[in-house]
Design an enzyme around this catalytic site. Structure first.
Site, short mmCIF file in Angstrom:
data_model
loop_
_atom_site.label_atom_id
_atom_site.label_comp_id
_atom_site.label_asym_id
_atom_site.label_seq_id
_atom_site.Cartn_x
_atom_site.Cartn_y
_atom_site.Cartn_z
N GLU A 1 -8.97 -0.60 -2.93
CA GLU A 1 -9.37 0.81 -2.93
C GLU A 1 -10.72 1.02 -2.25
O GLU A 1 -10.92 1.99 -1.52
CB GLU A 1 -9.38 1.39 -4.35
CG GLU A 1 -8.03 1.34 -5.06
CD GLU A 1 -6.86 1.89 -4.26
OE1 GLU A 1 -7.03 2.85 -3.48
OE2 GLU A 1 -5.74 1.36 -4.41
N CYS B 1 0.85 -1.18 0.00
CA CYS B 1 0.00 0.00 0.00
C CYS B 1 0.89 1.24 0.00
O CYS B 1 1.87 1.30 0.73
CB CYS B 1 -0.90 -0.01 1.23
SG CYS B 1 -2.01 1.40 1.37
N HIS C 1 -10.14 1.11 1.36
CA HIS C 1 -9.68 2.44 1.80
C HIS C 1 -10.87 3.36 2.06
O HIS C 1 -10.91 4.07 3.07
CB HIS C 1 -8.79 3.10 0.74
CG HIS C 1 -7.34 2.80 0.87
ND1 HIS C 1 -6.61 3.09 1.99
CD2 HIS C 1 -6.48 2.24 0.00
CE1 HIS C 1 -5.35 2.73 1.82
NE2 HIS C 1 -5.25 2.20 0.61
#
Length: 163
Positions: free
Chosen positions: A132, A89, A135
């Site tokens: 993603e 990441c 996130h």
């Protein structure tokens, strides 16, 4: 728009669930431009808005020449038995750990014109879509590690030069 600085582990924005985009305005258009510029850096498969300090549900991706973005993305389908894949990441530099990810993912969101966009794929693209969206939900890949691996990762973070 220029590439934006990536927020690092420990920044509260990375652990905060992102707010949905209610209206596409100039701020959102600028965010998309920044996300696309930020993901264009070689070696990057995806950048979530939270990684550049913006608490909105948006990310960009750049996998195998396929470049794009999604606003208000959500995973609508995962297929296949989750398998461990090495994952890193941008917000946790220099660390790679195996994370269980489905081999196929389908995400839906919208573009700047409010049209529905579907992005689906296998391999790295499936992994990037899942990573993603995590996130945007306030999760880091470290949150998906087994207890012993997470403990080791936290030790390595504390010992790193960037933390």
């Amino acid at each position: 728009m220029p590439e934006r600085q990536i927020r690092l582990f420990g920044d509260p924005v990375l652990k905060t669930p992102s707010a949905p985009i209610e209206e596409v305005d100039e701020r959102v258009r600028g965010l998309v431009a920044d996300l696309l510029d930020s993901v264009a850096v070689p070696g990057r498969a995806g950048v979530a808005a939270s990684q550049i300090g913006v608490n909105l549900r948006a990310f960009s991706y750049n996998v195998d020449g396929q470049v794009g973005y999604l606003l208000n993305p959500r995973i609508v389908e995962l297929r296949g038995e989750p398998v461990p894949v090495d994952e890193g990441c941008l917000s946790v530099p220099e660390l790679w750990y195996p994370v269980k990810r489905a081999p196929y993912a389908r995400a839906e969101g919208m573009d700047l014109d409010g049209r529905t966009v579907v992005v689906e794929g296998t391999g790295v693209l499936a992994q990037a879509l899942q990573h993603e969206v995590d996130h945007l939900d306030g999760l880091l890949y470290l949150d998906r590690l087994e207890k012993d691996q997470r403990r080791e990762a936290m030790r390595r973070i504390r010992e790193s030069r960037w933390f």
